[in-house]
Scaffold this active site. Structure first.
Site, mmCIF file in Angstrom:
data_model
loop_
_atom_site.group_PDB
_atom_site.id
_atom_site.type_symbol
_atom_site.label_atom_id
_atom_site.label_comp_id
_atom_site.label_asym_id
_atom_site.label_seq_id
_atom_site.Cartn_x
_atom_site.Cartn_y
_atom_site.Cartn_z
ATOM 1 N N GLY A 1 4.302 2.417 11.088
ATOM 2 C CA GLY A 1 2.959 2.853 10.768
ATOM 3 C C GLY A 1 2.466 3.323 12.391
ATOM 4 N N ASN B 1 0.614 7.541 15.329
ATOM 5 C CA ASN B 1 -0.258 7.930 16.543
ATOM 6 C C ASN B 1 0.419 8.920 17.139
ATOM 7 O OD1 ASN B 1 -1.666 7.876 18.949
ATOM 8 N ND2 ASN B 1 -2.652 5.828 17.877
ATOM 9 N N ASP C 1 4.990 -1.463 13.684
ATOM 10 C CA ASP C 1 3.903 -1.281 12.635
ATOM 11 C C ASP C 1 3.194 -2.699 12.541
ATOM 12 O OD1 ASP C 1 5.491 -3.435 11.485
ATOM 13 O OD2 ASP C 1 5.876 -2.395 9.482
ATOM 14 N N ALA D 1 -0.780 17.522 5.103
ATOM 15 C CA ALA D 1 -0.462 18.822 4.279
ATOM 16 C C ALA D 1 -0.106 19.808 5.395
ATOM 17 C CB ALA D 1 -1.686 19.341 3.750
ATOM 18 N N HIS E 1 0.894 -1.150 -0.033
ATOM 19 C CA HIS E 1 0.105 -0.100 0.170
ATOM 20 C C HIS E 1 0.850 1.222 -0.115
ATOM 21 C CE1 HIS E 1 0.051 0.748 4.572
ATOM 22 N NE2 HIS E 1 0.998 0.027 4.174
ATOM 23 N N THR F 1 -6.175 21.911 6.995
ATOM 24 C CA THR F 1 -6.272 20.349 6.560
ATOM 25 C C THR F 1 -5.629 20.161 5.374
ATOM 26 O OG1 THR F 1 -7.876 18.913 6.765
ATOM 27 C CG2 THR F 1 -8.740 21.037 5.993
ATOM 28 N N SER F 2 -5.809 18.930 5.021
ATOM 29 C CA SER F 2 -5.322 18.421 3.525
ATOM 30 C C SER F 2 -6.054 19.010 2.431
ATOM 31 C CB SER F 2 -5.048 17.022 3.575
ATOM 32 O OG SER F 2 -6.116 16.278 3.897
ATOM 33 N N ASP G 1 4.882 3.085 5.560
ATOM 34 C CA ASP G 1 5.640 2.326 4.429
ATOM 35 C C ASP G 1 6.185 3.271 3.315
ATOM 36 O OD1 ASP G 1 5.735 0.214 6.001
ATOM 37 O OD2 ASP G 1 4.192 -0.948 4.746
HETATM 38 FE FE FE2 Z 1 5.604 -1.141 7.670
#
Ligand code: FE2
Length: 584
Positions: free
Chosen positions: A294, A298, A140, A408, A11, A516-517, A322
């Site tokens: 990933g 947070n 992750d 962003a 992804h 915001t994006s 990633d």
């Molecule tokens: Fe990863």
């Protein structure tokens, strides 16, 4: 030496170029193809990054891939051979595919190397940190067999010294609860993080019973919590009974139990991360922590844990997931091949292309759409934009190079007045069409950040949360718990964005904007000026600024809106985040 890093086929495919040890370009494929989380070979990102580096395909000395497909294959086989796996849903497992496909698609026939998945995460953090030495931490869902890693970095390079193996994974734990709460895994975890602030952690004990911690930073998840299986669900049916909570259907009502479960998993994650960091510090005592993977997205956990210690100085890169591993793979491959001992600091996440305004003005002129051109008159532009913002405009702001990473940061942003209590609902309902519980973030001039927020560090990549100081009223960017996810903007890094915030601050006393994006729900952030124009029209923004060009909504022909809306329906974005692809 020119090194290209690639992450792909899972992804968030991305590409990065490192020239003589300097990161000169990085971009995510989704921004070009307009397919969110695009996982294909990053052909457009590759072309764009080479162009930014001023090199051609023949000048690439080394291509570094962000994980080891052969090590990963054994984990995929293990999953595929699980007792009740459905052979019909088993993918064609092929460890040679990444290299073969990248060579074919990118037209590359030079040296190709792989780095381990968590090494790429660790290198992304360490080699962008500017620290001479640091403890390294990655977390992750899974990469090859590893879910969590501990290590150390210095002039001799990076070394992974400890690992937690699959399926015992903090990322999987959080994703399992994300799925249980009716959100998409591998993308919507931040919704759970936002929802957590609305709940009480009354399921903490029941969740914690499903996790056993051990010495040396180890932990194990009970089979009652996650059920990693190719093609299968992410959590077992028995989880509902164990927790005493009914799973939420996607799009369903969010009940108090769901808010409380979100709060519980957030707190449990923070406690488990805290224990892992205590171990890491005992193994590698340092003031400096480099953290990626990933889970490092947070930001609520990051801010709380940074304040708690033991590490005083944290560096989390702008794209810790990633996509950012393209950067990590390239930098690690460069250091290994070149023997470079230098660790540079990445201060600016704007690593993508800066499509000029030419295509935009050509379209506007052709369609006879009036626009204002402020070339050579920056202060006039900023005063005009400030006028609009103070009057309540929601404005698309497209300036210079594109940001790398999910946030962003003033390159491809939607901006608005953070003092307006109605602004949050207005943007949510009209523009972003997203859940009401999700907060918007403030951008603030770096030199005033500590006056307005309880923030004691810079947060250039919007990865820190802090409380809004008492007496400061910023309702559009304050979360329900009084916190905000802050971007600090330095004058020398982003001069024009800093100047706009300063101009808005002179007028209002508050050098802060809602940031915001620049996208609508379900689409990637806009890339070039025409993406920006399309999004501006479809989202019903009040104004658009691309470099020195300003367009007002009133100038847009009504037919454009209809046409672009139909075009958007035809090209509805695809999302690659179902549980099946989660383990590929
Ligand atoms: Fe990863």
């Amino acid at each position: 030496m020119n090194v290209v890093g690639v992450s792909a086929f899972y992804h968030d495919s991305a590409c990065a170029v490192v020239v003589d040890g300097r990161l000169v370009a990085a971009a995510q494929e989704e921004r070009f193809t307009r397919r969110r989380h695009d996982r294909d070979a990053p052909l457009y990102a590759y072309r764009s990054c080479l162009e930014l580096a001023g090199i051609g395909p023949a000048d690439v000395d080394l291509l570094a891939y962000y994980e080891n497909p052969r090590r990963k294959l054994s984990r995929q086989l293990w999953l595929a051979l699980a007792d009740d796996a459905d052979p019909g849903r088993m993918p064609r497992l092929d460890a040679t595919q990444p290299e073969r496909e990248l060579r074919e698609r990118l037209g590359f026939d030079g040296p190709f190397v792989t780095v381990d998945h968590h090494e790429a995460h660790a290198a992304n953090a360490f080699y962008c940190s500017g620290f001479e030495e640091a403890a390294l931490f990655t977390a992750d869902a899974v990469g090859e067999w590893t879910t969590t890693s501990y290590g150390v970095g210095d002039g001799d390079g990076i070394q992974i010294t400890g690992e937690v193996p699959f399926p015992h994974s903090l990322g999987l734990l959080y994703s399992a609860v994300t799925a249980f709460l009716g959100f998409s895994v591998n993308g919507d975890e931040y919704k759970v993080m936002g929802l957590a602030a609305y709940g009480r952690p009354r399921y903490y004990d029941r969740l914690a019973e499903l996790v056993t911690t051990g010495p040396d930073g180890q932990f194990r998840l009970d089979a009652g919590l996650v059920l990693p299986r190719l093609g299968g669900p992410l959590y077992p049916d028995s989880l509902a009974a164990r927790l005493g909570v009914t799973p939420r259907l996607p799009g369903g009502e969010i009940a108090e139990t769901h808010r409380d479960l979100a709060s519980s998993v957030q707190l449990l994650l923070e406690d488990l991360l805290g224990q892992a960091l205590e171990y890491l510090h005992s193994a590698h005592p340092s003031e400096n922590l480099c953290y990626a993977g990933g889970v490092a997205l947070n930001c609520v956990a990051n801010s709380r844990l940074r304040r708690r210690g033991p590490f005083r100085h944290w560096f989390v890169p702008p794209a810790p997931g990633d996509a950012g591993s393209a950067v990590g793979a390239a930098l690690l491959a460069h250091h290994r091949a070149d023997g470079d001992r230098h660790v540079r600091r990445l201060a600016d996440a704007r690593l993508g292309a800066a499509p000029g305004r030419g295509a935009l003005t050509a379209v506007l002129t052709e369609a006879d759409v009036a626009y204002e051109d402020y070339t050579g008159r920056e202060s006039d532009l900023l005063e005009r934009v400030t006028d609009l913002l103070v009057q309540g405009a929601v404005l698309g702001w497209h300036q210079g190079r594109m940001e790398f990473g999910p946030r962003a940061l003033g390159g491809r942003s939607i901006l608005a007045d953070p003092r307006d209590p109605a602004m949050r609902d207005r943007i949510n309902q009209r523009v972003k069409k997203r859940e009401e519980f999700r907060p918007f973030a403030p951008a603030v001039v770096a030199e005033r950040a500590a006056d307005l927020f309880e923030l004691d560090v810079d947060s250039p990549f919007m990865l820190e949360t802090a409380a809004v100081r008492p007496g400061v009223t910023l309702p559009a960017v304050s979360h329900v718990d009084g916190s905000a996810r802050i971007q600090t903007v330095a004058r020398d890094v982003a001069p024009r964005f800093h100047a706009l915030l300063t101009c808005f601050g002179r007028r209002t006393g508050m050098p802060v904007l809602l940031n915001t994006s620049f996208n609508v729900a379900g689409e990637p952030i806009v890339n070039d000026a025409l993406d920006a124009l399309s999004c501006f029209v479809r989202a019903g923004l009040d104004a658009l600024v691309v470099d020195d060009i300003l367009v007002l909504r009133a100038a847009v022909p009504p037919a454009w809106r209809d046409h672009l809306s139909r075009a958007a329906d035809r090209h509805a974005p695809r999302v690659h985040n179902d549980s099946y692809s989660f383990f590929l």
